[in-house]
Design an enzyme around this catalytic site. Structure first.
Site, PDB file in Angstrom:
ATOM      1  N   SER A  58      -2.904 -52.669  25.563  1.00  0.00           N
ATOM      2  CA  SER A  58      -3.465 -53.194  26.810  1.00  0.00           C
ATOM      3  C   SER A  58      -4.297 -54.457  26.654  1.00  0.00           C
ATOM      4  CB  SER A  58      -4.298 -52.112  27.500  1.00  0.00           C
ATOM      5  OG  SER A  58      -3.442 -51.125  28.043  1.00  0.00           O
ATOM      6  N   GLY A 291     -14.554 -57.685  26.679  1.00  0.00           N
ATOM      7  CA  GLY A 291     -13.568 -57.211  25.727  1.00  0.00           C
ATOM      8  C   GLY A 291     -12.462 -56.427  26.382  1.00  0.00           C
ATOM      9  N   HIS A 292     -11.542 -55.957  25.534  1.00  0.00           N
ATOM     10  CA  HIS A 292     -10.454 -55.097  25.978  1.00  0.00           C
ATOM     11  C   HIS A 292      -9.895 -54.372  24.766  1.00  0.00           C
ATOM     12  CE1 HIS A 292      -7.415 -53.584  28.675  1.00  0.00           C
ATOM     13  NE2 HIS A 292      -7.815 -54.410  29.636  1.00  0.00           N
ATOM     14  N   GLY A 294      -6.672 -51.592  23.340  1.00  0.00           N
ATOM     15  CA  GLY A 294      -5.278 -51.282  23.615  1.00  0.00           C
ATOM     16  C   GLY A 294      -4.749 -50.263  22.641  1.00  0.00           C
ATOM     17  N   GLY A 298       0.813 -44.900  17.929  1.00  0.00           N
ATOM     18  CA  GLY A 298       0.272 -44.945  16.582  1.00  0.00           C
ATOM     19  C   GLY A 298      -0.330 -46.271  16.199  1.00  0.00           C
TER      20      GLY A 298
END
Length: 453
Positions: A58, A291-292, A294, A298
């Site tokens: 993401s 921020g982000h 994701g 795995g």
């Protein structure tokens, strides 16, 4: 201040959490510092370096949002315009919602759309168009603008807006709007481009704790706008430098800065205190960060930028479920080591069985189920793919998360922290209806609605 180096800490932390490969990049004092550990894959081990490609998951959303901001700056998109301005064919389960949702609603997760549709619409250039055509099947969790709830489907829809406005496939539009002008030479969507370079494979834990390579390596093409990008630590620091700079010829400086301003507040969220445009905003020990994060099958990524300190860190790891905890530990160490900023979890209150009783139950989104249970030691949370979805899939589906302990936080008692397990550190809250009954739970920004017993 610790005498341990970044490389030493990354190696020790990856070893502690059993992660085969980790790539870390830090931007500090105008310099890029990299620390890479381990291998790309247990089956085909190659050393991880700063150019190794990992799935960003993401974090891709920051690229989609920035591309739309560039189109808005060019006068080609109006953020407050209804999505139907650009996609007149848009249909949803509720016609009124289809007319009201704006482009801005998609970018800050306030469109009222459920998390996502697990549908494979193929690998052709019509993948996003076909996905949008299936959106009447997606549930709605609120009116547009009423609340934030993380939606992959919303960003896929935003990607389709980009396609319609530019007249190009989403991936080509991003390459021309973002990759080329910023010199991002190790960022790709297409498998054929990724596998021609050194890339990390995800790993998942078996019941005995051993790791196996995840065979479903990348998401379906229709999910590219919200989670399909593969990139390197070096490119992610270039991306951070751009968002810390003046925008150059890509974005006006005031537009770039506007992406960091709060548009909707968040409650008890691991993501942060608010959402800007494509970014989550957090106050950490008195310092504002954007921020982000994701995740893929795995693989886990975390990108954090502290604008007032010209600081950024990216961490990418290739094993679950411990990759989340590994990434968080490295980010927190770097914040303390380089900025003297402490990021700590809140302290839960003592377990109260009578208080816990009203929370126990099953909650769901379109493809996943979350179960809250309790025993004499406390509450626990388990989340996984619905059995019928798993059984019907002809593709590899990521494993469920095992039950994890949670503790309620001070205040009204509806906020919680995951204290143990692969999801530890995650914050969330229970929501109630007007009568006070518990009707939902937020985890990772997604609203799981209570299922009747």
């Amino acid at each position: 201040m610790s005498d341990v180096t970044l490389s030493e800490f990354v190696e020790a932390t990856a070893t502690q959490f059993g992660i085969p490969g980790v790539a870390v990049g830090v931007l500090i004092d105008g310099q890029d510092v990299f620390a890479c550990h381990g291998v790309t894959s247990l089956d085909n081990p190659q050393p991880v370096d700063s150019d190794t490609l990992f799935q960003l998951g993401s974090v891709t959303k920051t690229y989609t949002a920035t591309a739309l901001m560039r189109l808005a700056a060019q006068g080609r998109v109006e953020l407050d315009a209804p999505v139907r301005t650009y996609l007149p064919e848009l249909a949803l389960a509720d016609e009124d919602a289809a007319t009201r949702i704006t482009v801005a609603n998609l970018l800050n997760h306030t469109a009222g759309l459920d998390w996502n549709l697990l549908v494979d619409t193929g690998d052709g250039e019509d993948a996003l168009a076909e996905f949008v055509a299936r959106l009447p099947e997606l549930g709605l969790i609120a009116a547009s603008g009423a609340r934030a709830s993380y939606s992959q489907a919303g960003y896929n829809l935003a990607g389709r807006v980009i396609e319609k406005v530019t007249g190009q496939p989403f991936e080509q539009a991003i390459a021309e709007l973002i990759f080329a002008p910023l010199g991002l030479t190790h960022s790709f969507f297409a498998s054929r481009e990724i596998t021609a370079r050194r890339f990390a494979e995800g790993h998942n834990a078996e019941a005995d704790g051993s790791l196996t390579v995840a065979r479903l390596w990348r998401p379906w093409r229709a999910n590219n706008p919200g989670g399909g990008l593969a990139s390197s630590a070096a490119d992610q620091l270039r991306w951070a430098r751009f968002h810390l700079g003046d925008g150059g010829a890509v974005l006006p400086t005031d537009t770039l800065r506007a992406m960091r301003r709060p548009t909707v507040a968040l409650r008890a969220s691991t993501f942060g205190d608010a959402i800007g445009v494509g970014w989550f905003l957090r106050d950490i020990d008195g310092v504002r960060a954007i921020g982000h994060g994701g995740s893929g099958n795995g693989q886990f990524a975390e990108l954090l930028i502290v604008p007032e300190r010209d600081f950024a860190i990216v961490v990418m790891s290739n094993a679950g479920p411990e990759g989340i905890a590994c990434n968080q530990a490295i980010v927190r160490w770097a914040l303390e080591r380089y900025l003297r900023v402490l990021d700590r979890d809140p302290e839960p209150i003592s377990y109260d069985p009578s208080r816990a009783a009203e929370l126990i139950g099953t909650y769901a989104i379109d493809a996943m189920t979350l179960t809250i249970a309790a025993d004499e030691t406390g509450l626990n949370l388990a989340v996984g793919v619905k059995p019928e979805i798993r059984a019907a899939s002809d593709q590899e589906v990521p494993p469920d998360y095992p039950a994890a302990a949670i503790g309620l936080l001070p205040g009204d008692g509806d906020e919680y922290l995951v204290t143990h397990g692969g999801l530890r550190g995650q914050l969330g809250f229970f929501s109630r209806d007007e009568s006070g009954a518990v009707v939902g739970i937020d985890l990772a920004g997604r609203l799981f609605q209570r299922v009747a017993a």
